[in-house]
Write a protein that holds these residues in place. Structure first.
Motif, PDB file in Angstrom:
ATOM      1  N   MET A  41       0.740  -1.135   0.210  1.00 16.86           N
ATOM      2  CA  MET A  41       0.027  -0.099  -0.007  1.00 16.86           C
ATOM      3  C   MET A  41       0.771   1.210   0.004  1.00 16.86           C
ATOM      4  O   MET A  41       2.018   1.315   0.799  1.00 16.86           O
ATOM      5  N   ASP A  42       0.449   2.211  -0.723  1.00 14.46           N
ATOM      6  CA  ASP A  42       1.200   3.567  -0.888  1.00 14.46           C
ATOM      7  C   ASP A  42       1.279   4.147   0.533  1.00 14.46           C
ATOM      8  O   ASP A  42       0.105   4.382   1.058  1.00 14.46           O
ATOM      9  N   GLY A  43       2.354   4.571   0.860  1.00 18.35           N
ATOM     10  CA  GLY A  43       2.535   5.360   2.059  1.00 18.35           C
ATOM     11  C   GLY A  43       2.842   4.365   3.403  1.00 18.35           C
ATOM     12  O   GLY A  43       3.042   4.857   4.457  1.00 18.35           O
ATOM     13  N   TYR A  44       2.825   3.036   3.185  1.00 15.74           N
ATOM     14  CA  TYR A  44       2.938   2.216   4.364  1.00 15.74           C
ATOM     15  C   TYR A  44       4.160   1.380   4.273  1.00 15.74           C
ATOM     16  O   TYR A  44       4.560   0.973   2.772  1.00 15.74           O
ATOM     17  N   TYR A  45       4.805   0.915   5.106  1.00 13.29           N
ATOM     18  CA  TYR A  45       6.028   0.012   5.252  1.00 13.29           C
ATOM     19  C   TYR A  45       5.777  -0.840   6.247  1.00 13.29           C
ATOM     20  O   TYR A  45       5.559  -0.649   7.230  1.00 13.29           O
ATOM     21  N   PHE A  46       6.395  -1.981   5.938  1.00 10.34           N
ATOM     22  CA  PHE A  46       6.498  -3.307   6.827  1.00 10.34           C
ATOM     23  C   PHE A  46       7.589  -3.297   7.629  1.00 10.34           C
ATOM     24  O   PHE A  46       8.716  -3.299   7.036  1.00 10.34           O
TER      25      PHE A  46
ATOM     26  N   THR B  26       3.674   3.873   9.161  1.00 11.72           N
ATOM     27  CA  THR B  26       3.361   4.989   8.213  1.00 11.72           C
ATOM     28  C   THR B  26       4.449   5.906   8.055  1.00 11.72           C
ATOM     29  O   THR B  26       5.233   5.912   9.159  1.00 11.72           O
ATOM     30  N   LYS B  27       4.407   6.742   7.024  1.00  9.23           N
ATOM     31  CA  LYS B  27       5.545   7.924   6.927  1.00  9.23           C
ATOM     32  C   LYS B  27       5.225   8.805   8.267  1.00  9.23           C
ATOM     33  O   LYS B  27       6.389   9.142   8.701  1.00  9.23           O
TER      34      LYS B  27
ATOM     35  N   HIS C 163       8.276   9.912  10.923  1.00 10.67           N
ATOM     36  CA  HIS C 163       8.629  11.080  11.273  1.00 10.67           C
ATOM     37  C   HIS C 163       8.731  11.367  12.761  1.00 10.67           C
ATOM     38  O   HIS C 163       9.597  12.154  13.340  1.00 10.67           O
ATOM     39  N   ILE C 164       7.659  10.967  13.398  1.00  7.65           N
ATOM     40  CA  ILE C 164       7.302  10.927  14.778  1.00  7.65           C
ATOM     41  C   ILE C 164       8.772  10.359  15.424  1.00  7.65           C
ATOM     42  O   ILE C 164       9.201  10.697  16.442  1.00  7.65           O
ATOM     43  N   ALA C 165       9.003   8.887  15.093  1.00  5.31           N
ATOM     44  CA  ALA C 165      10.144   8.089  15.695  1.00  5.31           C
ATOM     45  C   ALA C 165      11.267   9.157  15.383  1.00  5.31           C
ATOM     46  O   ALA C 165      12.140   8.991  16.434  1.00  5.31           O
ATOM     47  N   TYR C 166      11.669   9.485  14.370  1.00  2.00           N
ATOM     48  CA  TYR C 166      12.866  10.632  14.407  1.00  2.00           C
ATOM     49  C   TYR C 166      13.126  11.572  15.309  1.00  2.00           C
ATOM     50  O   TYR C 166      14.093  11.631  15.946  1.00  2.00           O
TER      51      TYR C 166
ATOM     52  N   ARG D 181       0.703   1.281  18.155  1.00  2.00           N
ATOM     53  CA  ARG D 181       0.984   1.534  16.871  1.00  2.00           C
ATOM     54  C   ARG D 181       2.436   0.999  16.232  1.00  2.00           C
ATOM     55  O   ARG D 181       2.552   0.903  14.966  1.00  2.00           O
ATOM     56  N   MET D 182       3.152   0.678  17.403  1.00  2.00           N
ATOM     57  CA  MET D 182       4.700  -0.084  17.117  1.00  2.00           C
ATOM     58  C   MET D 182       4.908  -0.808  18.122  1.00  2.00           C
ATOM     59  O   MET D 182       4.636  -0.801  19.305  1.00  2.00           O
TER      60      MET D 182
END
Length: 272
Positions: free
Chosen positions: A1-6, A13-14, A18-21, A46-47
């Motif tokens: 899915m666009d915008g998501y990464y396993f 999500t992207k 960004h939050i994690a960074y 969420r993670m």
């Protein structure tokens, strides 16, 4: 899915990257404890905790130039390097590239596969790092040239004496510099930091001027770093020169005539 990464069997999500960074930076700077950082990233599930810990741990390893063994997805790595460059400057990016290179070597030796995406990201930011390093060296050499008070005639003669076989490194005021950066610094000074197409130059807040050097014959095609292969261009004309419809018409030691996007230009390569 666009915008998501396993990542670790969960969708990331992207926005979460960004939050994690941002959280990882706060942990690195001591504004949050490691546990507080992990909890902030995990939030309402969420993670998972291990993945959140990796995001925090890997930022620290990147900033300190140390090998890390748990990989991030390609979007996260690109985002981390982009923001490390913005937030921590040249030294931060240099350390991060050193760490990423070690990570790629470790992972490829372990898995026996090539990390194509990570290698592409490394090359992308290694080019940025190299450009920044070269610009810093050229600025330092320009300052030295100003302090030495050499005339334009003296600088021109030094450039005329250059040979492709000269050593790649030279020593100026007891410090080693790339010979090519010394050459470009001298050319910039001789040509008054002006774009050789539009005549403009960019004044920086410290009173000095910014201009870019372009190669007539690209270096990757064998072009040299001698005055008859270098012209000075403003950023806009440099990009047009590199990416526009560029047709070489005539190139001598004293002049370069070319057609760029339907407009013909003739640029002097004289040193004085």
């Amino acid at each position: 899915m666009d915008g998501y990464y396993f990542y670790a069997s969960m969708k990331v999500t992207k926005e979460l990257i960004h939050i994690a960074y941002e959280v990882a930076v706060n942990v690195y700077q001591g504004k949050l404890t490691r546990k507080e950082g992990i909890d902030k990233i995990v939030a309402d599930g969420r993670m998972n905790h291990n993945s959140a810990a990796d995001y925090i741990h890997n930022l620290k390893r990147l900033l300190e130039g140390d090998k890390f063994t748990r990989t991030l997805n390609s979007y996260a790595m690109d985002y981390y390097l982009q923001n490390i460059n913005l937030n921590f400057g040249k030294r931060g990016l240099s350390n991060a590239l050193k760490a990423l290179k070690s990570h790629i070597t470790y992972y490829e030796n372990l898995q026996g596969v090539t990390m194509h995406l990570m290698r592409e990201i490394f090359l992308k930011y290694d080019k940025i790092n190299s450009d920044v390093f070269n610009e810093i060296e050229q600025e330092e050499i320009t300052t030295i040239l100003h302090e030495e008070g050499k005339t334009k005639q003296q600088l021109a003669q030094e450039l005329r004496n250059l040979k492709p076989t000269d050593p790649e490194l030279i020593v100026i005021n007891h410090k080693s510099y790339k010979r090519d950066n010394a050459t470009i610094a001298k050319i910039k000074k001789l040509r008054d930091f002006k774009c050789q197409i539009c005549g403009e130059r960019i004044k920086k807040k410290d009173g000095s001027y910014y201009i870019e050097a372009a190669h007539i014959e690209p270096k990757h095609l064998g072009g040299n770093e001698l005055p008859n292969n270098i012209i000075l261009l403003c950023p806009n004309h440099h990009k047009e020169f590199d990416y526009g419809n560029h047709e070489k018409l005539e190139h001598t030691t004293d002049m370069y005539r070319f057609n760029l996007n339907g407009v013909e230009y003739s640029i002097s390569l004289d040193l004085i």
